[in-house]
Write an enzyme that holds these catalytic residues in place. Structure first.
Site, PDB file in Angstrom:
ATOM      1  N   HIS A   1     -43.726 -35.405 -88.622  1.00  0.00           N
ATOM      2  CA  HIS A   1     -43.792 -35.274 -86.924  1.00  0.00           C
ATOM      3  C   HIS A   1     -44.007 -36.930 -86.498  1.00  0.00           C
ATOM      4  O   HIS A   1     -42.885 -37.680 -86.809  1.00  0.00           O
ATOM      5  CB  HIS A   1     -44.823 -34.590 -86.701  1.00  0.00           C
ATOM      6  CG  HIS A   1     -44.991 -34.168 -85.334  1.00  0.00           C
ATOM      7  ND1 HIS A   1     -44.199 -34.264 -84.201  1.00  0.00           N
ATOM      8  CD2 HIS A   1     -46.058 -33.738 -84.419  1.00  0.00           C
ATOM      9  CE1 HIS A   1     -44.453 -33.847 -83.090  1.00  0.00           C
ATOM     10  NE2 HIS A   1     -45.585 -33.531 -83.156  1.00  0.00           N
TER      11      HIS A   1
ATOM     12  N   HIS B   1     -34.069 -32.471 -87.629  1.00  0.00           N
ATOM     13  CA  HIS B   1     -34.980 -31.815 -86.549  1.00  0.00           C
ATOM     14  C   HIS B   1     -34.960 -30.299 -86.440  1.00  0.00           C
ATOM     15  O   HIS B   1     -33.819 -29.605 -86.965  1.00  0.00           O
ATOM     16  CB  HIS B   1     -34.322 -32.388 -85.032  1.00  0.00           C
ATOM     17  CG  HIS B   1     -35.320 -32.406 -84.019  1.00  0.00           C
ATOM     18  ND1 HIS B   1     -35.938 -31.092 -83.460  1.00  0.00           N
ATOM     19  CD2 HIS B   1     -36.346 -33.250 -83.768  1.00  0.00           C
ATOM     20  CE1 HIS B   1     -36.741 -31.401 -82.681  1.00  0.00           C
ATOM     21  NE2 HIS B   1     -37.069 -32.691 -82.741  1.00  0.00           N
TER      22      HIS B   1
ATOM     23  N   ASP C   1     -37.294 -40.813 -83.929  1.00  0.00           N
ATOM     24  CA  ASP C   1     -38.076 -41.774 -84.786  1.00  0.00           C
ATOM     25  C   ASP C   1     -37.314 -42.785 -85.373  1.00  0.00           C
ATOM     26  O   ASP C   1     -37.667 -43.685 -85.916  1.00  0.00           O
ATOM     27  CB  ASP C   1     -38.938 -40.921 -85.659  1.00  0.00           C
ATOM     28  CG  ASP C   1     -39.986 -40.067 -84.703  1.00  0.00           C
ATOM     29  OD1 ASP C   1     -40.009 -39.017 -85.164  1.00  0.00           O
ATOM     30  OD2 ASP C   1     -40.664 -40.827 -83.925  1.00  0.00           O
TER      31      ASP C   1
HETATM   32  C1  SDX Z   1     -40.264 -35.598 -84.292  1.00  0.00           C
HETATM   33  O1  SDX Z   1     -40.377 -30.798 -82.720  1.00  0.00           O
HETATM   34  C2  SDX Z   1     -40.426 -31.579 -82.332  1.00  0.00           C
HETATM   35  O2  SDX Z   1     -39.672 -31.526 -81.171  1.00  0.00           O
HETATM   36  C3  SDX Z   1     -40.723 -32.901 -83.014  1.00  0.00           C
HETATM   37  C4  SDX Z   1     -40.239 -34.190 -82.126  1.00  0.00           C
HETATM   38  C5  SDX Z   1     -41.170 -34.298 -80.887  1.00  0.00           C
HETATM   39  O3  SDX Z   1     -40.659 -35.082 -80.120  1.00  0.00           O
HETATM   40  O4  SDX Z   1     -42.265 -33.818 -80.812  1.00  0.00           O
HETATM   41  O5  SDX Z   1     -38.971 -34.314 -81.835  1.00  0.00           O
HETATM   42  C6  SDX Z   1     -40.582 -35.541 -83.019  1.00  0.00           C
HETATM   43  O6  SDX Z   1     -41.293 -34.976 -85.073  1.00  0.00           O
HETATM   44  C7  SDX Z   1     -39.129 -35.830 -85.045  1.00  0.00           C
HETATM   45  C8  SDX Z   1     -38.945 -35.543 -86.291  1.00  0.00           C
HETATM   46  C9  SDX Z   1     -39.406 -36.694 -87.267  1.00  0.00           C
HETATM   47  N1  SDX Z   1     -39.572 -36.531 -88.673  1.00  0.00           N
HETATM   48  C10 SDX Z   1     -38.565 -36.897 -89.612  1.00  0.00           C
HETATM   49  O7  SDX Z   1     -37.775 -37.725 -89.077  1.00  0.00           O
HETATM   50  C11 SDX Z   1     -38.954 -36.672 -91.114  1.00  0.00           C
HETATM   51  C12 SDX Z   1     -37.851 -36.229 -91.568  1.00  0.00           C
HETATM   52  N2  SDX Z   1     -37.142 -34.936 -91.279  1.00  0.00           N
HETATM   53  C13 SDX Z   1     -37.385 -33.719 -92.288  1.00  0.00           C
HETATM   54  O8  SDX Z   1     -38.964 -33.736 -92.708  1.00  0.00           O
HETATM   55  C14 SDX Z   1     -37.115 -32.527 -91.402  1.00  0.00           C
HETATM   56  O9  SDX Z   1     -35.786 -32.761 -90.797  1.00  0.00           O
HETATM   57  C15 SDX Z   1     -37.936 -32.158 -90.183  1.00  0.00           C
HETATM   58  C16 SDX Z   1     -39.360 -31.872 -90.462  1.00  0.00           C
HETATM   59  C17 SDX Z   1     -37.732 -33.077 -88.910  1.00  0.00           C
HETATM   60  C18 SDX Z   1     -37.355 -30.818 -89.742  1.00  0.00           C
HETATM   61  O10 SDX Z   1     -37.894 -29.863 -90.683  1.00  0.00           O
HETATM   62  P1  SDX Z   1     -37.323 -28.441 -90.907  1.00  0.00           P
HETATM   63  O11 SDX Z   1     -36.800 -27.989 -89.419  1.00  0.00           O
HETATM   64  O12 SDX Z   1     -38.223 -27.555 -91.206  1.00  0.00           O
HETATM   65  O13 SDX Z   1     -35.795 -28.668 -91.756  1.00  0.00           O
HETATM   66  P2  SDX Z   1     -35.945 -28.153 -93.217  1.00  0.00           P
HETATM   67  O14 SDX Z   1     -36.886 -29.250 -93.831  1.00  0.00           O
HETATM   68  O15 SDX Z   1     -35.801 -26.723 -93.399  1.00  0.00           O
HETATM   69  O16 SDX Z   1     -34.494 -28.790 -93.753  1.00  0.00           O
HETATM   70  C19 SDX Z   1     -33.356 -27.967 -93.752  1.00  0.00           C
HETATM   71  C20 SDX Z   1     -32.558 -28.614 -95.031  1.00  0.00           C
HETATM   72  C21 SDX Z   1     -33.232 -28.741 -96.303  1.00  0.00           C
HETATM   73  O17 SDX Z   1     -32.353 -28.530 -96.981  1.00  0.00           O
HETATM   74  P3  SDX Z   1     -32.012 -26.961 -97.947  1.00  0.00           P
HETATM   75  O18 SDX Z   1     -33.113 -26.502 -98.239  1.00  0.00           O
HETATM   76  O19 SDX Z   1     -31.236 -26.354 -96.681  1.00  0.00           O
HETATM   77  O20 SDX Z   1     -31.150 -27.343 -98.993  1.00  0.00           O
HETATM   78  O21 SDX Z   1     -32.281 -30.024 -94.570  1.00  0.00           O
HETATM   79  C22 SDX Z   1     -33.038 -30.935 -95.456  1.00  0.00           C
HETATM   80  C23 SDX Z   1     -33.869 -29.786 -96.308  1.00  0.00           C
HETATM   81  O22 SDX Z   1     -34.403 -30.481 -97.427  1.00  0.00           O
HETATM   82  N3  SDX Z   1     -33.498 -32.051 -94.788  1.00  0.00           N
HETATM   83  C24 SDX Z   1     -33.454 -33.115 -95.216  1.00  0.00           C
HETATM   84  C25 SDX Z   1     -33.912 -34.020 -94.225  1.00  0.00           C
HETATM   85  N4  SDX Z   1     -34.500 -32.972 -93.054  1.00  0.00           N
HETATM   86  C26 SDX Z   1     -34.154 -31.828 -93.678  1.00  0.00           C
HETATM   87  N5  SDX Z   1     -32.954 -33.730 -96.328  1.00  0.00           N
HETATM   88  C27 SDX Z   1     -33.021 -35.137 -96.111  1.00  0.00           C
HETATM   89  N6  SDX Z   1     -33.572 -35.866 -95.385  1.00  0.00           N
HETATM   90  C28 SDX Z   1     -34.089 -35.406 -94.348  1.00  0.00           C
HETATM   91  N7  SDX Z   1     -34.579 -35.998 -93.373  1.00  0.00           N
END
Ligand code: SDX
Length: 431
Positions: free
Chosen positions: A266, A307, A366
């Protein structure tokens, strides 16, 4: 649009009619509140990927088209034309302020920026290397000790005072946490300075000399804070709503939002992005890290990418990326230029890779924000506190919206139980 949704396919719910909830914009929702009574089943949605927890007028996100509206105003228009306090007024009150309303709001915020001296002493009890987010969580929670007996959460005026106090004090708290971590005297706010100028002075001024705020730096923080102010039912805002729904003290409820924001999935991602860019070090290493991010056996994720809602560019990331140029040109800071160039290369390679394209993984808010914070001389461990300063507005607005709603009830999800069926106690000598 169907008037009702009919459940079919599972024997217990065949033909069950469910009403729907009609939005102003975005996806309609099936109202499942009566499902347990009418059909004897729950809905199952771990991490709430398709669950609306409330109705809200504050912020709208269109994830497919990368759109973000605060009270109907597009984020890029606000970032280009407004100030953070103007956006704060909008999020809290629902309308852009008149000149008089803005003057009154600014006056109120200005005169709530100081902290009780015994609270200032609280910082001394933290170890010098305590993470600023740990200090902010504790200090904001302790505000409940000062304002519990005088805060009637059912009084709209008290709720507004809470919001003004929090918006005003959170920069003072963040700056004090930073000063404690660098062993310098905590600086008091100045009433003759604007919101972000006050923060910069409280962070970087020392008693031994005068401090001149760089207008480019205060403007950059204004833009970043507007972009981070709210984002509908994200994890930290939902946490504040959950805590507040019990009738808990709002300062204590807001401290739960700070705790939730700290996570690297997050708001902690901005700090993680800078650490990742420094670890990658050079554009020649980008392919290796892209492969690591794709490797299911490797816990490494591309921080600042992906996201839950945006399956297109995060509109905030686009504004910040463009703003990077202005800030880096002004500071001519080679180190951060190198990081920005590396971030651009990482974005280019990732967005040409099927893994990221198929999963609609784009840069989020971010990914670039830390590059601007670093150019302003803000240390990496203060990046998430910057996010918390901005999101205090959204947390406060959502808490107020929830408490203004007479239909609000305590939030209490159910579960699918997968443990033992009932069994009898076994005496120790029989185990
Ligand atoms: C913020 O919710 C909000 O509005 C948050 C926010 C706000 O203003 O409040 O926008 C602020 O928190 C932005 C997000 C910051 N976090 C990061 O940048 C951390 C990296 N991102 C990931 O951890 C992830 O993308 C999330 C947490 C942001 C979203 O997670 P989801 O929606 O649960 O997505 P997921 O983990 O289910 O991913 C779907 C697929 C998966 O692969 P498969 O299982 O389909 O094979 O995408 C992959 C994930 O492994 N994936 C990534 C990835 N993000 C998702 N693979 C590599 N790198 C990544 N960053």
């Amino acid at each position: 649009m169907a008037d009702n949704y009919t459940l079919s396919g599972s024997n217990s719910t065949d033909g069950t009619e469910l009403p729907h909830v009609e939005p102003t914009l975005g996806t309609p929702a099936v109202d499942v509140r009566g499902l347990n009574q009418t059909a004897g089943v729950f809905t199952f949605d771990p991490a709430f990927t398709a669950t609306c927890s409330c109705e809200s007028d504050i912020t709208f996100i269109d994830g497919a088209n990368g759109q973000l509206l605060y009270r109907g105003y597009p984020i890029d228009q606000l970032a280009a034309n407004a100030s953070h306090l103007e956006v704060s007024y909008l999020l809290i009150n629902g309308e852009l302020p008149s000149r008089t309303q803005m003057d009154q709001f600014r006056e109120s915020i200005t005169h709530h920026t100081m902290l009780n001296t015994s609270l200032m002493n609280f910082f001394d009890s933290f170890h010098y290397d305590a993470h600023p987010m740990a200090m902010m969580t504790g200090i904001v929670g302790s505000l409940a000790a000062f304002y519990h007996d005088t805060t009637d959460i059912h009084d709209p005026e008290h709720r507004e005072t809470f919001a003004h106090r929090m918006i005003a004090k959170i920069p003072t708290i963040a700056a004090a946490a930073y000063k404690h971590s660098v062993g310098q005297p905590i600086m008091s706010p100045r009433n003759n300075l604007g919101y972000t100028s006050n923060l910069l002075r409280m962070m970087f001024a020392v008693p031994a000399e005068d401090y001149e705020v760089d207008p480019v730096a205060s403007k950059a923080l204004e833009v970043l804070f507007m972009l981070h102010a709210d984002h509908e039912q994200n994890a930290s805002t939902s946490t504040v709503r959950m805590a507040g729904s019990t009738g808990a003290n709002p300062y204590a409820a807001l401290s739960t939002g700070i705790a939730a924001l700290w996570g690297p999935a997050h708001g902690g991602a901005n700090e993680a992005v800078l650490n990742m860019l420094n670890e990658i070090g050079d554009a020649s290493n980008v392919p290796e890290y892209i492969e690591k991010a794709k490797d299911k056996n490797d816990p490494f994720k591309l921080m600042g990418f992906g996201h839950r809602v945006y399956k297109n560019f995060d509109p905030r990331a686009l504004v910040i990326r463009d703003y990077c140029h202005q800030v880096l040109d002004h500071y001519n800071n080679q180190g951060n230029e190198r990081l920005f160039d590396l971030a651009r290369e990482l974005e280019r390679v990732a967005l040409e890779d099927d893994y990221f394209v198929e999963r609609a993984l784009y840069p989020n808010v971010d990914f670039y924000s830390g590059i601007i914070y670093a150019a302003l001389g803000i240390p990496t461990n203060m990046f998430t506190p910057m996010f918390a300063i901005a999101r205090t507005v959204g947390w406060s607005a959502h808490w107020m919206e929830m408490m203004n709603d007479p239909g609000t009830r305590i939030a209490r999800p159910r579960q699918v139980y997968t443990g033992y069926t009932q069994r009898d106690y076994v005496p120790t000598d029989k185990r």
